[in-house]
Enzyme design. Structure first.
Site: not given
Ligand code: RIB
Ligand code: NA
Length: 298
Positions: A11, A216, A244-245
């Protein structure tokens, strides 16, 4: 150097920073605007690459100006984009994000991400076969998520399903995942449970191993035994987008060191990621992560 395949969204994040979130119908003057690269798939790919993995991205972009910049950025981060498809007559995925007080609100328009098909996964099968781990999230069509789980499972490659944004999934599907990595809210949706059910009880009845993120407060993880806790690393939070990513990427990269170690490193990496604005802003490189871990070793 672990080899990671990420199947997921890419995105453009349109980020507005404000003092607080607007109420419905309200117009608020914000403080700052920036457009940065994001998408759960793209973010996980970049985070894994910064941690030193060899990363292959399976994804889709549109035919707009964002698309070129998205691909260039991934390449620049060292991610292989030979399996990123260009979809004609289609916009690239976007996320409109408001950040206020370290929290965020996000509206995602999938665009090209909605055109990522099981056939794209099939074309990347040789990469999956030789991967150490596969990461997949839910900003792409469900049939593509399923195809990824099935392919990796059949090839005996551990696949981490990050169920975000959450939808209910059939048990057979969840059982294909080596780990699922929801937060409490996502786990409740995934299992079709009551939103107020205790997270430990949700974890105990999930049909597969769970690594549950608690912001946290760190994370909880469970394979066969009782859920275990890993404390979070205290930092000054600027923007939790992408935490999270970063967590998922680190989990995949360090999985070969054992689950407990991988979860600890994932919590540390996620903590570093929230110290800067933008999903990829604070994502650590391996040396930054090692510095934080060493500080907490003593
Ligand atoms: O997890 C974060 C992401 O979620 C953002 O970068 C946004 O693009 C959404 O997809
Ligand atoms: Na960040």
């Amino acid at each position: 150097m672990p080899r990671i395949v990420v199947v997921g969204s890419i995105n453009m994040d349109l980020v507005t920073v404000a003092q607080r979130f607007p109420a419905p119908g309200e117009t608020l003057l914000g403080e700052r605007f920036l457009s940065v690269h994001g998408g759960k798939g793209g973010n996980q790919a970049v985070a894994a690459a910064r941690l030193g993995a060899e990363v292959h991205m399976v994804g889709a972009v549109g035919d707009d100006a964002f698309a070129t910049s998205m691909c260039e950025e991934l390449k620049h981060e060292g991610v292989d984009i030979s399996h990123v498809a260009r979809i004609e007559n289609c916009s690239s995925g976007t996320a409109s994000i408001t950040v206020a007080g370290g929290e965020n609100e996000i509206v995602v328009v999938p665009g090209a991400n909605a055109h990522l098909q099981p056939s794209h996964v099939a074309k990347a099968q040789h990469l999956i076969a030789s991967a150490d781990a596969v990461l997949v999230q839910m900003e792409i069509p469900l049939e593509t998520v399923e195809a990824t789980l099935r392919t990796a499972h059949a090839l005996r490659v551990p696949v981490i399903l990050n169920p975000a944004p959450a939808q209910r999934l059939p048990t057979e599907c969840l059982q294909l995942a080596r780990y699922i990595t929801p937060n409490q809210h996502e786990l409740a949706i995934l299992l079709g449970a009551d939103a107020d059910e205790d997270f430990l009880s949700l974890m105990r009845r999930a049909p597969c191993p769970v690594v549950l993120t608690r912001g946290a407060e760190g994370a909880w993880f469970r394979e066969e035994s009782e859920p275990q806790h890993q404390a979070g690393f205290a930092v000054d939070a600027v923007d939790s987008t992408g935490a999270g990513d970063t967590f998922n990427a680190a989990l995949a990269v360090f999985l070969h060191e054992g689950l407990a170690v991988a979860v600890r490193k994932a919590c540390a990496a996620a903590a570093l990621s929230v110290t800067r604005l933008g999903a990829r802003g604070g994502m650590p490189h391996r040396t930054q992560l090692e510095t934080l871990l060493a500080k907490h070793q003593a």
